[in-house]
Design an enzyme around this catalytic site. Structure first.
Site, PDB file in Angstrom:
ATOM      1  CB  SER A 193     -18.481 -23.447 -25.190  1.00 31.16           C
ATOM      2  OG  SER A 193     -19.241 -23.784 -26.307  1.00 31.16           O
ATOM      3  N   GLY A 194     -18.609 -21.441 -22.577  1.00 24.20           N
ATOM      4  CA  GLY A 194     -18.056 -21.193 -21.253  1.00 24.20           C
ATOM      5  C   GLY A 194     -17.704 -19.742 -20.999  1.00 24.20           C
TER       6      GLY A 194
ATOM      7  CG  HIS B  59     -20.895 -27.799 -23.287  1.00 23.48           C
ATOM      8  ND1 HIS B  59     -21.432 -26.565 -23.030  1.00 23.48           N
ATOM      9  CD2 HIS B  59     -19.986 -27.616 -24.279  1.00 23.48           C
ATOM     10  CE1 HIS B  59     -20.888 -25.671 -23.836  1.00 23.48           C
ATOM     11  NE2 HIS B  59     -20.008 -26.278 -24.609  1.00 23.48           N
TER      12      HIS B  59
ATOM     13  CG  ASP C 139     -23.595 -26.360 -20.243  1.00 23.25           C
ATOM     14  OD1 ASP C 139     -22.585 -26.897 -19.741  1.00 23.25           O
ATOM     15  OD2 ASP C 139     -23.657 -26.019 -21.436  1.00 23.25           O
TER      16      ASP C 139
END
Length: 256
Positions: free
Chosen positions: A211-212, A65, A112
């Site tokens: 995120s990530g 994402h 994702d």
């Protein structure tokens, strides 16, 4: 009585304001200097966008994402730092190519996961090193204490991240509980390709800007953080892409 009513109303309003709840790694602390040499700051125009993990000299693993934020733009990866502003030991590498998982669904958040190929390989040293993929395809047991790290933003409505890399311990919550009505109620559905991790009392979590980033369980990379809208709440633990054998095979095929 009037004072009590005013006080109660003020408290209700306070807890409804989405201000400082989702600010950074919730309930965590600064990492020990250079104790996470695999951490990557993925940056667009010198600004931190997402976290990532150096899994091979020329490859970063992150969330698919994140690609929505910089899909058609050039991005850089910064390695070897704990502070975004103190970059003396940094290696700044351009991204050559992006490989989001072709089955990524931004509605269900399934698959994702994304690979970034660097234009040149990282130079491994005391500040920069790889974090290998898990050796065994084992699920992470309910109750396992794991660690998540990142440069999550410092204000709810700001794009400014935390300058210092932070970490916090979170506990794995089984999928049945995570999918229950009290928790996510199958929105989203937490599948076998995902992990749920948080704190039963809330207050310990990852958040926007993280995120990530990696979920580390028993010194192994076991997950990659999804996007978070609400953070640090008791019944809304973090959801992570689980590093399954299927994803490992996909990673090995692309990086080969």
């Amino acid at each position: 009585m009037v004072f009590q009513a005013l006080f109660s109303s003020a408290m209700i309003i306070y807890f409804l304001i989405p201000g400082e709840v989702c600010v950074e790694i919730i309930g965590g602390q600064d990492v020990r200097p250079h104790s996470k040499p695999y951490m990557a700051s993925i940056q667009l125009r010198k600004q931190h966008v997402c976290g990532g993990v150096l899994i091979k000299r020329g490859w970063i693993l992150t969330a698919a994402h994140c690609n929505l934020k910089f899909k058609n733009q050039n991005v850089e990866v910064v390695l070897g730092i704990d502070s975004l502003s103190k970059v003396k030991s940094a290696q700044i590498l351009k991204v050559k190519q992006k490989f989001p998982n072709l089955c990524y669904d931004n509605v269900s958040t399934e698959n994702d996961i994304m690979l970034l190929q660097l234009q040149s390989e990282a130079k491994l040293n005391e500040f920069v090193n790889v974090l290998p993929l898990p050796k065994r395809n084992l699920d992470v047991k309910d109750g396992t204490v794991c660690t998540v790290a990142g440069w999550g933003r410092t204000k709810e409505k700001s794009n400014k991240p935390s300058d210092n890399l932070k970490e916090v311990n979170v506990t794995i919550i089984n999928r049945t509980t995570c999918n229950s009505q009290k928790y996510y109620n199958y929105n989203p559905v937490v599948t076998v390709n995902m992990l749920c991790a948080g704190d039963k009392n809330g207050g310990k979590d990852a958040c926007g800007g993280d995120s990530g980033g990696p979920l580390i369980c028993k010194n192994e990379l076991q997950g990659i953080l999804h996007y978070r809208e609400e953070c640090g709440l008791p019944n809304k633990p973090g959801i992570y892409t689980r590093i399954t054998k299927g994803y490992i095979d996909w990673i090995e095929k692309i990086t080969a």
